[in-house]
Design an enzyme around this catalytic site. Structure first.
Site, PDB file in Angstrom:
ATOM      1  N   PRO A 119      37.530-103.707  64.456  1.00 54.53           N
ATOM      2  CG  PRO A 119      38.178-101.536  65.389  1.00 54.53           C
ATOM      3  CD  PRO A 119      38.553-102.712  64.289  1.00 54.53           C
ATOM      4  CB  CYS A 120      32.177-104.356  62.227  1.00 55.71           C
ATOM      5  SG  CYS A 120      32.755-105.343  62.963  1.00 55.71           S
ATOM      6  CG  HIS A 121      33.357-103.827  68.472  1.00 51.68           C
ATOM      7  ND1 HIS A 121      34.466-104.612  68.298  1.00 51.68           N
ATOM      8  CD2 HIS A 121      34.012-103.139  69.511  1.00 51.68           C
ATOM      9  CE1 HIS A 121      35.533-103.988  68.458  1.00 51.68           C
ATOM     10  NE2 HIS A 121      35.192-103.582  69.694  1.00 51.68           N
TER      11      HIS A 121
END
Length: 156
Positions: A119-121
């Site tokens: 989950p880089c977001h």
């Protein structure tokens, strides 16, 4: 490697993997949706669909991303950010043990091959602002709001 394309609310997701796990998931604005999903990709497709339907907050299919040792360390750090939460690049750098590595952490974050799953977001600016996102800031905003729905005004 097998590949499948599925429709999501954010575009067409390309999923690539084999019996060793899912190697890459990316997003595009348009493309052909797969008619048949290879067996080795079916669980990932099912879990991604559940995520978009609001029925899943974590993924447990086998991952097999390719990256340097440092990138793998950053991606592991990203996996530890809880669903519905965010962390700044600075905080992630501190968590990984080197506050001075903030640019390298941001670079590794940007090279994440597993859209949504790693989950880089969930990484934002120290001031709480949305910052660069390979899939476009509108997608980042959508994902964060999807993971943290409120009846109040928009987060961003």
């Amino acid at each position: 490697m097998e590949t499948a394309y599925i429709k999501t609310p954010l575009g067409i997701a390309k999923i690539t993997g084999d019996e060793n796990g899912i190697a890459a998931i990316s997003i595009a604005d348009e493309g052909e949706v797969s008619v048949a999903i290879p067996a080795v990709l079916q669980e990932a497709v099912s879990q991604l669909n559940d995520y978009f339907e609001g029925k899943r907050s974590n993924f447990d299919f086998k991952l097999n991303p390719t990256g340097t040792e440092f990138q793998q360390k950053v991606w592991q750090g990203l996996l530890e950010i809880p669903f519905g939460k965010t962390l700044s690049y600075l905080d992630l750098s501190k968590k990984l043990g080197d506050v001075k590595a903030i640019r390298a952490v941001a670079s590794a974050n940007g090279k994440n091959p597993l859209w949504i799953v790693i989950p880089c977001h969930r990484v934002i600016g120290t001031d709480g602002s949305l910052t660069g996102y390979a899939g476009g800031l509108w997608r980042k905003k959508w994902l964060l709001e999807h993971e943290n729905p409120t009846n109040q005004q928009s987060l961003f």
